[in-house]
Motif scaffolding. Structure first.
Motif, PDB file in Angstrom:
ATOM      1  N   TRP A  77      16.900 -45.068   5.229  1.00 13.52           N
ATOM      2  CA  TRP A  77      17.350 -45.308   6.604  1.00 13.52           C
ATOM      3  C   TRP A  77      18.639 -44.544   6.897  1.00 13.52           C
ATOM      4  CZ3 TRP A  77      14.990 -46.666  10.766  1.00 13.52           C
ATOM      5  CH2 TRP A  77      15.747 -46.948  11.923  1.00 13.52           C
ATOM      6  N   ASN A  78      18.576 -43.742   7.939  1.00 13.25           N
ATOM      7  CA  ASN A  78      19.675 -42.861   8.313  1.00 13.25           C
ATOM      8  C   ASN A  78      20.311 -43.410   9.585  1.00 13.25           C
ATOM      9  OD1 ASN A  78      21.239 -40.507   8.233  1.00 13.25           O
ATOM     10  ND2 ASN A  78      19.811 -39.369   9.533  1.00 13.25           N
ATOM     11  N   HIS A  79      21.364 -44.203   9.418  1.00 13.57           N
ATOM     12  CA  HIS A  79      21.930 -44.867  10.607  1.00 13.57           C
ATOM     13  C   HIS A  79      22.862 -43.966  11.397  1.00 13.57           C
ATOM     14  CE1 HIS A  79      25.908 -45.663   8.774  1.00 13.57           C
ATOM     15  NE2 HIS A  79      25.205 -45.682   7.662  1.00 13.57           N
ATOM     16  N   ARG A  82      22.844 -36.646  11.803  1.00 14.07           N
ATOM     17  CA  ARG A  82      23.783 -35.526  11.782  1.00 14.07           C
ATOM     18  C   ARG A  82      23.213 -34.391  12.623  1.00 14.07           C
ATOM     19  NH1 ARG A  82      27.166 -36.581   7.506  1.00 14.07           N
ATOM     20  NH2 ARG A  82      27.720 -34.434   7.001  1.00 14.07           N
ATOM     21  N   GLY A  84      21.486 -31.327  14.049  1.00 16.63           N
ATOM     22  CA  GLY A  84      20.315 -30.563  13.634  1.00 16.63           C
ATOM     23  C   GLY A  84      19.175 -31.424  13.137  1.00 16.63           C
ATOM     24  N   GLN A  85      19.418 -32.709  12.888  1.00 19.82           N
ATOM     25  CA  GLN A  85      18.344 -33.562  12.369  1.00 19.82           C
ATOM     26  C   GLN A  85      17.375 -33.933  13.501  1.00 19.82           C
ATOM     27  OE1 GLN A  85      20.472 -36.646  10.127  1.00 19.82           O
ATOM     28  NE2 GLN A  85      20.780 -35.209   8.432  1.00 19.82           N
ATOM     29  N   PRO A  86      16.149 -34.335  13.157  1.00 19.49           N
ATOM     30  CA  PRO A  86      15.089 -34.436  14.170  1.00 19.49           C
ATOM     31  C   PRO A  86      15.373 -35.412  15.312  1.00 19.49           C
ATOM     32  CG  PRO A  86      14.134 -34.447  11.973  1.00 19.49           C
ATOM     33  CD  PRO A  86      15.622 -34.534  11.796  1.00 19.49           C
ATOM     34  N   TRP A  93      14.343 -41.323   7.224  1.00 18.52           N
ATOM     35  CA  TRP A  93      13.741 -40.167   6.558  1.00 18.52           C
ATOM     36  C   TRP A  93      12.518 -40.690   5.824  1.00 18.52           C
ATOM     37  CZ3 TRP A  93      15.030 -35.464   7.776  1.00 18.52           C
ATOM     38  CH2 TRP A  93      16.338 -35.175   8.177  1.00 18.52           C
ATOM     39  N   VAL A  94      11.417 -39.974   5.906  1.00 18.08           N
ATOM     40  CA  VAL A  94      10.210 -40.439   5.228  1.00 18.08           C
ATOM     41  C   VAL A  94       9.519 -39.286   4.523  1.00 18.08           C
ATOM     42  CG1 VAL A  94       9.597 -42.493   6.577  1.00 18.08           C
ATOM     43  CG2 VAL A  94       9.014 -40.216   7.468  1.00 18.08           C
ATOM     44  N   LEU A 106       7.957 -34.145   4.202  1.00 17.58           N
ATOM     45  CA  LEU A 106       9.231 -34.759   4.593  1.00 17.58           C
ATOM     46  C   LEU A 106       9.414 -34.651   6.103  1.00 17.58           C
ATOM     47  CD1 LEU A 106      12.072 -35.880   3.534  1.00 17.58           C
ATOM     48  CD2 LEU A 106      12.861 -33.579   4.063  1.00 17.58           C
ATOM     49  N   HIS A 107       9.760 -35.768   6.725  1.00 20.91           N
ATOM     50  CA  HIS A 107      10.115 -35.718   8.143  1.00 20.91           C
ATOM     51  C   HIS A 107      10.860 -36.989   8.523  1.00 20.91           C
ATOM     52  CE1 HIS A 107       9.974 -33.819  12.039  1.00 20.91           C
ATOM     53  NE2 HIS A 107       9.199 -32.854  11.575  1.00 20.91           N
ATOM     54  N   ILE A 135       8.300 -26.459  11.965  1.00 17.50           N
ATOM     55  CA  ILE A 135       8.167 -27.816  11.439  1.00 17.50           C
ATOM     56  C   ILE A 135       8.663 -28.826  12.471  1.00 17.50           C
ATOM     57  CG2 ILE A 135      10.414 -27.842  10.227  1.00 17.50           C
ATOM     58  CD1 ILE A 135       7.105 -29.354   8.923  1.00 17.50           C
ATOM     59  N   THR A 136       9.539 -28.391  13.356  1.00 19.02           N
ATOM     60  CA  THR A 136      10.058 -29.271  14.406  1.00 19.02           C
ATOM     61  C   THR A 136       9.054 -29.459  15.547  1.00 19.02           C
ATOM     62  OG1 THR A 136      11.226 -27.317  15.186  1.00 19.02           O
ATOM     63  CG2 THR A 136      12.519 -28.932  13.960  1.00 19.02           C
ATOM     64  N   ALA A 169      20.925 -20.976  11.428  1.00 17.96           N
ATOM     65  CA  ALA A 169      21.710 -21.818  10.522  1.00 17.96           C
ATOM     66  C   ALA A 169      23.161 -21.739  10.963  1.00 17.96           C
ATOM     67  CB  ALA A 169      21.572 -21.345   9.087  1.00 17.96           C
ATOM     68  N   ARG A 170      23.814 -22.863  10.922  1.00 15.95           N
ATOM     69  CA  ARG A 170      25.236 -22.873  11.263  1.00 15.95           C
ATOM     70  C   ARG A 170      25.951 -23.851  10.344  1.00 15.95           C
ATOM     71  NH1 ARG A 170      28.809 -23.363  16.529  1.00 15.95           N
ATOM     72  NH2 ARG A 170      30.532 -24.500  15.601  1.00 15.95           N
TER      73      ARG A 170
END
Lengths: 313, 349
Positions: A77-79, A82, A84-86, A93-94, A106-107, A135-136, A169-170
Motif C-alpha cells: 500500500w502506497n499512501h 510520488r 510519475g507514479q500511475p 502496488w500490485v 507490476l502495476h 505500459i501507462t 526521465a527526470r
C-alpha cells in the motif's frame, strides 16, 4: 566553516528506445486494448512478454492473447504517491497474474484503502482514455468480482505497429561542489582564481579538486594564480552549439595561468581567430555580474617562450 | 596451483545523512589513506585498483574519474571500475590476483545518496519498457517482497521490526554506523514496510586491500583468506520470480563453498528487514550464526559501498580473531536481484 554552496541540478532526458518484435506487439496491443503474452518452449505464458526465455535463454516469439482480468499475487500500500507514479491518490502496488498468464505484471491498483486489498483478490485492467502504446496505457487495475474475461485470440499482428517509444526521465538533485571547488567558486565571485598546491609534489592545481592526481594526497594550500596566462594549445570551433550565442568560428584554448601547473580551458576573444597561437599571453575579461570570465583576450605582451609552458601542454 | 588471496585491510567512513561539505573524492580520500596506512603500502605499490560507484546517485557524469585523483593515477596505474557495488569491484580484483597479474589490489567504493532522492534514482535501474515508466520506487518494490513473505507465512510485521531492532542494537558497537541504538519502528513508508524496516539514506565510502599468498602474511597478522566468491543474477522481470526465495544467493553460496562447512559469522547485505528473512533461508543460516554484528545495511547504507562493507566487516572480524569462518553477501538491484557471496577464513588458531 563557510556556508556550503548548493544549487538545484535537474537531469532530464527523453530516452528514445527501439522495440523488438515482442515488445512492439505487446505495447501496440495495449494501445488497442489487447494484452499479449509470449509462450515459452515448455508451454508457460509470460506476461509481460520477453524475447528470450529467462530459464532456457531460447528465443521466443509465439504471442498469445491473455485476459484483462487477473489475480493479485502480492501487493503493497502506497499512501504517498510520488511523481510519475500511475495514480496521484493513494493506491496499492500490485503484481497481477492475468487470466491465461503464468507470470505477473507490476502495476497500480486503485482501491479505497489497504483494507480493501489482499493477495488473491480479483482485479481488472482500467484502460487509459488516450493510449499511445506504453505500459501507462493501463491506467491502473481496479477490483473486479465478475467472471474471468475470455481473451480474443489475437495473434499480435497489428496495423501500424509501434517500432519505438520515448520514455522521459527526470531526476532532481541538490548539487554541492565540496570544499575545494566551493573555495574556487567563492574566489571567482571576487574575480580571483585560486588553485591548491600539493604538499608532496608542490604542483598547483586549477581548478582545485581537493586531491593531487599524481600523489593521491589531499591538497589544501591555497594559491592565487593569474590573472594573466599563456595559451598552451587551442582549437578553432566551426560548429555553432545549440543555445549558445557565440559567433563561429571562435577559438577554444588551454590557458596556463601564471603560477598554475595545470591549464584551464576558456574561449579566446579580442583577436581574429586565425591569429591565435601557442604562447599567446592573455588575460580574463569579466562581464557585469558574471560568475566566471566571459573570455580571455591578448595582453599585448610578447609571446611566452615555449620552454616556459611545454610541461603544461 | 591456485593462489591464496586474502582481505588484509578494511576501512570505512562514518556514514552520515549528508556529506554536502565534501566532494566525492574529498569524502573518499581519508578512507583510502587509512586502508593503505594499515598495510604500510603506498598507492604506487598497489598492483591493481578497482572501484565501484554510480553516477546516478549524485547526478554527476563520470564521477569515478574524479575519484581517481584520490589514488594517484599518474603515472598510469592498472585500474578498472564497475558501475556496481564495490563488492563486485572486489570480485574483479580477486580475479585479477588469481591470474597472477598482480600481488596486491586496492578496492574502493562510495555513494553519495544525499544530493538526490535515492528512492526515485533507483527506479532508473528497472526495465525501461514495462516498469520504469511507472516509477515504482525502491521501497515499494521491497514492500511487495515483504508482503509476499508475510502471505507465505515466512514472517510477520513484529518479526520484521525485530530484525531492525537487533540490527540497530548491534550497531551501537559500530562507531561508523549512521543509525544505532533504539530507533522507533515508525510509520508505514510503503505498507507493510515501516521506517524501521528500511535502511537509512546516507553518504559513505569504504576501501579494502587484497593481497596474494605470502604478501598477505607480510601485510596482515591474520589475513582473511577468500576461500570462494561467486555472484549470480535472476530474471529481470519481478513477476517471473518467487520473491520469497533467492535461488541466486543459494547458488552463489554453493559455488563459493559456503555449505562445505559451518560459518560463525554472516554479514548480509539486506537493505530491508524482510530481505534478511529471504537470505537466512537461502543461506541456511541457523540461530548459531552471528548475523550482521556490524548492524548491517539497516544501520548504514551508503549505496554502492554497503556490499563491500559487508565483506570488509566480515574480514575485520577474522583479523581481530572474532571469527574463523565468515560469510559475506552483497546485493544489487530490486528485491535481491543480484547476489554475491564470499567465504572468508582465518588461519587455524
Amino acid at each position: 566553516m563557510p556556508e556550503v554552496l548548493k544549487a538545484p541540478l535537474v537531469v532530464e532526458f527523453p530516452f528514445t528506445r527501439s522495440l523488438g518484435p515482442v515488445q512492439s506487439a505487446f505495447l501496440t496491443g495495449l494501445r488497442e486494448r489487447v494484452v499479449l503474452g509470449v509462450k515459452t518452449g515448455d508451454g508457460r505464458t509470460l506476461v509481460p512478454p520477453v524475447e528470450y526465455d529467462p530459464v532456457t535463454s531460447e528465443e521466443i516469439r509465439d504471442l498469445v492473447e491473455v485476459a484483462a482480468t487477473g489475480t493479485v499475487t502480492t501487493w503493497a500500500w502506497n499512501h504517498e504517491p510520488r511523481r510519475g507514479q500511475p495514480l496521484a491518490t493513494p493506491f496499492a502496488w500490485v503484481l497481477v497474474r492475468l487470466d491465461g498468464a503464468d507470470t505477473a505484471l507490476l502495476h497500480a491498483l486503485d482501491a479505497p484503502g489497504p483494507d480493501a486489498v489482499r493477495t488473491g483478490m480479483r482485479v481488472r485492467i482500467r484502460w487509459a482514455g488516450e493510449r499511445t502504446g506504453a505500459i501507462t496505457d493501463i491506467a491502473c487495475f481496479e477490483p473486479y468480482d465478475g467472471q474471468p474475461e475470455q481473451p480474443g485470440g489475437h495473434t499480435g499482428e497489428f496495423e501500424n505497429p509501434l517500432t519505438g517509444i520515448v520514455t522521459p526521465a527526470r531526476l532532481d538533485y541538490t548539487y554541492s561542489p565540496g570544499r575545494a571547488q566551493a573555495d574556487y567558486i567563492d574566489a571567482l565571485s571576487e574575480q580571483r582564481t585560486v588553485g591548491e598546491r600539493c604538499p608532496s609534489c608542490r604542483k598547483v592545481y586549477v581548478p582545485p579538486r581537493g586531491a593531487c592526481p599524481t600523489c593521491g594526497v589531499a591538497t589544501a594550500e591555497h594559491v592565487e594564480v593569474g590573472p594573466r596566462g599563456t595559451v598552451t594549445t587551442y582549437c578553432i570551433v566551426n560548429i555553432k552549439a545549440k543555445n549558445l550565442d557565440i559567433e563561429v568560428p571562435y577559438v577554444y584554448a588551454h590557458i596556463a595561468l601564471d603560477g598554475a601547473d595545470l591549464a584551464l580551458h576558456a574561449r579566446i576573444g579580442g583577436i581574429p581567430y586565425d591569429e591565435v597561437r601557442m604562447g599567446l599571453r592573455v588575460e580574463p575579461v569579466w562581464t557585469q555580474g558574471a560568475r566566471y570570465p566571459d573570455h580571455y583576450r591578448p595582453t599585448g605582451e610578447p609571446d611566452a617562450d615555449y620552454d616556459t609552458y611545454k610541461e603544461l601542454l | 596451483m591456485t593462489r591464496e588471496i586474502a582481505v588484509v585491510a578494511f576501512a570505512q567512513t562514518d556514514h552520515r545523512r549528508s556529506t554536502e561539505e565534501s566532494s566525492e573524492v574529498e569524502m573518499l580520500m581519508p578512507v583510502l589513506h587509512e586502508v593503505l596506512d594499515r598495510t604500510g603500502l603506498k598507492t604506487a605499490d598497489i598492483g591493481f585498483t578497482c572501484s565501484g560507484s554510480s553516477d546516478y546517485l549524485a547526478g554527476r557524469a563520470f564521477s569515478f574519474t574524479l575519484a581517481l585523483d584520490g589514488v594517484g593515477a599518474w603515472p598510469p596505474i592498472s585500474e578498472s571500475h564497475v558501475e556496481m557495488d564495490g563488492a563486485w569491484a572486489l570480485y574483479e580484483a580477486w580475479t585479477k590476483l588469481l591470474t597472477g597479474d598482480a600481488d596486491t589490489a586496492l578496492v574502493y567504493s562510495y555513494g553519495k545518496c544525499s544530493p538526490g532522492s535515492v528512492r526515485d534514482v533507483l527506479t532508473r535501474q528497472l526495465d525501461p519498457y514495462y516498469v520504469a515508466p511507472l516509477w515504482p520506487d525502491a521501497v515499494a518494490l521491497a514492500a511487495l517482497q515483504a508482503q509476499a513473505l508475510i502471505d507465505a507465512g515466512d514472517t510477520d510485521e513484529p518479526a520484521l521490526a525485530a530484525v531492525g531492532a537487533r540490527s540497530r542494537a548491534d550497531a551501537a558497537a559500530n562507531p561508523h554506523a549512521q543509525l544505532a541504538g533504539r530507533v522507533p519502528q515508525g510509520d508505514y513508508v510503503v505498507r507493510p514496510l515501516r521506517t524501521g524496516d528500511c535502511p537509512p539514506i546516507g553518504d559513505g565510502a569504504a576501501a579494502v586491500v587484497l593481497a596474494a599468498g605470502e604478501r598477505a602474511r607480510e601485510l596482515c597478522e591474520r589475513p582473511a583468506w577468500i576461500r570462494g566468491i561467486d555472484h549470480r543474477i535472476e530474471a529481470h522481470a519481478l513477476g517471473v520470480r518467487d520473491l520469497t526465495d533467492s535461488p541466486s544467493t543459494r547458488l552463489a553460496a554453493e559455488k563459493a563453498g559456503a555449505f562445505e562447512g559451518p560459518v560463525d559469522t554472516a554479514e548480509l547485505h539486506a537493505p530491508f528487514s524482510a530481505q534478511e528473512v529471504v537470505l537466512r533461508k537461502a543461506l541456511r543460516l541457523g540461530d548459531g550464526v552471528r548475523v550482521n554484528p556490524s548492524g548491517g545495511a539497516l544501520a548504514a547504507h551508503p549505496v554502492m559501498a554497503a556490499g563491500l562493507i559487508r565483506i570488509g566487516e566480515a574480514a575485520a572480524r577474522i583479523h581481530r580473531g572474532e571469527s574463523d569462518r565468515a560469510l559475506a553477501h552483497a546485493t544489487s538491484g530490486p528485491c535481491l536481484q543480484q547476489n554475491l557471496v564470499a567465504v572468508l577464513e582465518g588461519d587455524p588458531r
